[in-house]
Write a protein that holds these residues in place. Structure first.
Motif, PDB file in Angstrom:
ATOM      1  N   GLU A 126     -20.096  13.015 -12.625  1.00  0.00           N
ATOM      2  CA  GLU A 126     -19.906  11.682 -11.711  1.00  0.00           C
ATOM      3  C   GLU A 126     -21.224  11.282 -11.168  1.00  0.00           C
ATOM      4  O   GLU A 126     -21.760  11.881 -10.315  1.00  0.00           O
ATOM      5  N   MET A 170     -16.711  -1.360  -9.065  1.00  0.00           N
ATOM      6  CA  MET A 170     -16.893  -0.144  -9.727  1.00  0.00           C
ATOM      7  C   MET A 170     -18.183   0.487  -9.158  1.00  0.00           C
ATOM      8  O   MET A 170     -19.107   0.025  -9.454  1.00  0.00           O
ATOM      9  N   ASP A 171     -18.035   1.664  -8.754  1.00  0.00           N
ATOM     10  CA  ASP A 171     -19.235   2.147  -8.128  1.00  0.00           C
ATOM     11  C   ASP A 171     -19.762   3.783  -8.689  1.00  0.00           C
ATOM     12  O   ASP A 171     -20.678   4.395  -8.245  1.00  0.00           O
ATOM     13  N   LYS A 172     -18.743   4.122  -9.516  1.00  0.00           N
ATOM     14  CA  LYS A 172     -18.963   5.270 -10.052  1.00  0.00           C
ATOM     15  C   LYS A 172     -18.805   5.391 -11.653  1.00  0.00           C
ATOM     16  O   LYS A 172     -17.888   4.557 -12.093  1.00  0.00           O
ATOM     17  N   LEU A 173     -19.562   6.400 -12.301  1.00  0.00           N
ATOM     18  CA  LEU A 173     -19.339   6.324 -13.784  1.00  0.00           C
ATOM     19  C   LEU A 173     -18.932   7.859 -13.914  1.00  0.00           C
ATOM     20  O   LEU A 173     -19.661   8.899 -13.503  1.00  0.00           O
ATOM     21  N   ASN A 188     -21.539  -2.923 -16.653  1.00  0.00           N
ATOM     22  CA  ASN A 188     -21.091  -3.206 -15.194  1.00  0.00           C
ATOM     23  C   ASN A 188     -22.249  -4.023 -14.626  1.00  0.00           C
ATOM     24  O   ASN A 188     -23.208  -3.665 -14.553  1.00  0.00           O
ATOM     25  N   TYR A 225     -24.585   1.264 -19.892  1.00  0.00           N
ATOM     26  CA  TYR A 225     -24.482   2.377 -19.725  1.00  0.00           C
ATOM     27  C   TYR A 225     -24.212   2.933 -21.168  1.00  0.00           C
ATOM     28  O   TYR A 225     -23.038   2.741 -21.644  1.00  0.00           O
ATOM     29  N   LEU A 248     -23.358   4.864  -8.929  1.00  0.00           N
ATOM     30  CA  LEU A 248     -24.069   3.921  -9.322  1.00  0.00           C
ATOM     31  C   LEU A 248     -25.040   3.020  -8.371  1.00  0.00           C
ATOM     32  O   LEU A 248     -25.951   2.288  -8.693  1.00  0.00           O
ATOM     33  N   LEU A 297     -20.621   0.914 -22.210  1.00  0.00           N
ATOM     34  CA  LEU A 297     -19.747   0.375 -20.932  1.00  0.00           C
ATOM     35  C   LEU A 297     -20.740  -0.649 -20.393  1.00  0.00           C
ATOM     36  O   LEU A 297     -22.023  -0.524 -20.372  1.00  0.00           O
ATOM     37  N   LEU A 325     -15.816   3.827 -16.038  1.00  0.00           N
ATOM     38  CA  LEU A 325     -16.206   3.422 -14.660  1.00  0.00           C
ATOM     39  C   LEU A 325     -15.042   3.348 -13.826  1.00  0.00           C
ATOM     40  O   LEU A 325     -13.756   2.957 -14.243  1.00  0.00           O
ATOM     41  N   ASN A 326     -15.296   3.529 -12.550  1.00  0.00           N
ATOM     42  CA  ASN A 326     -14.196   3.485 -11.609  1.00  0.00           C
ATOM     43  C   ASN A 326     -14.648   3.172 -10.361  1.00  0.00           C
ATOM     44  O   ASN A 326     -15.866   3.376  -9.738  1.00  0.00           O
TER      45      ASN A 326
END
Length: 294
Positions: free
Chosen positions: A16, A1-4, A255, A260, A19, A253, A293-294
């Protein structure tokens, strides 16, 4: 997962955040002819599925180019959304309902009475189960997401804010916020097979959100009223540590070794490192709410 992704309800856009680089971009809805108030979101294939507070709608946004087409009416005061298969499960607070939206055909498939003021929903995809937290009904509702039937209602106490699945869907953790009372909140571990309370512990004032790390069997609780995060050893149901970050943490969240935290008072995102205990602050829009998170 590298985007929030973060819903900025009062500013009508989604943040967007990359991360890896911490580079930000905006999915902006201000060109629409009225304020829509993005409030919560989930992922469906290449799309973000977003529910909007002000115009009671759902919109699908392509993750790569941020394009969106039309809005779909879903019911008044949508509070939360989770995607399971080709369906979006949406809680509408004003109608006390669970709205099941067909994401393939873009239509409401079913509307079910869910209890008084449904506030949050979690889905265990492995078992096809959903758990709904009814904040004003002082209960949680276990549902079968394959046929949308109600399996069990479990009574809890004093303004529950969120319930999440743990232990491969065998148990849930429930936040009892005791909103408005000058006292700590409570986290309860409840068996879904029996509906019985297995363990409980006190946290900070008004636990508003909770996330579970299955690899460490730890939960992280955002305590809204006293500006703290509780780190909970779920196996022994004890508070290992309490981190005071100030502000008003509304959403949380995790990660890897970063937390976060959405701070609704300062309209900012707090990035807290569990390695070095340092906090990075990223300004957001007005009223940050749902995060993913995605």
């Amino acid at each position: 997962m590298d985007k929030l992704y973060i819903c900025n309800t009062g500013s009508d856009y989604i943040t967007e955040l990359n991360l890896n680089s911490y580079k930000e971009s905006k999915i902006n809805f201000t060109s629409y002819n009225e304020k829509i108030g993005p409030y919560s979101l989930d992922c469906y294939g290449d799309f973000l599925v977003i529910i909007n507070k002000y115009n009671s709608s759902l919109v699908k946004v392509h993750k790569s180019n941020h394009q969106y087409r039309e809005y779909y009416d879903i019911g008044a005061q949508p509070n939360d959304i989770k995607v399971y298969g080709d369906k979006a499960y949406i809680l509408c607070g004003e109608g006390n309902s669970l709205v099941i939206f067909d994401l393939k055909n873009n239509r409401i498939e079913e509307c079910i009475y869910s209890g008084v003021y449904p506030h949050r929903i979690d889905i265990c995809t492995e078992k096809g189960l959903g758990i709904i937290t009814n904040m004003l009904g002082n209960n949680i509702l276990l549902i079968n997401c394959n046929d949308n039937s109600i399996i069990r209602e479990i009574k809890v106490k004093h303004y529950p804010t969120k319930a999440i699945f743990i232990d491969k869907g065998e148990n849930v953790l429930v936040c009892e916020s005791y909103m408005g009372a000058d006292r700590p909140g409570i986290i309860k571990k409840i068996s879904l097979n029996t509906g019985m309370i297995l363990q409980e512990l006190y946290t900070g004032n008004y636990p508003a959100d909770i996330v579970w790390d299955s690899s460490e069997d730890e939960a992280y609780v955002a305590n809204f009223n006293d500006g703290s995060i509780s780190i909970v050893d779920v196996g022994n149901m004890r508070e290992k540590e309490r981190i005071f970050i100030k502000g008003t943490p509304m959403a949380i969240l995790k990660n890897n070794k970063e937390l976060y935290i959405g701070d609704s008072h300062s309209n900012s995102l707090l990035l807290y490192s569990l390695y070095n205990k340092k906090t990075k602050i990223i300004p957001l829009g007005k009223e940050p709410n749902g995060m993913m998170l995605n």
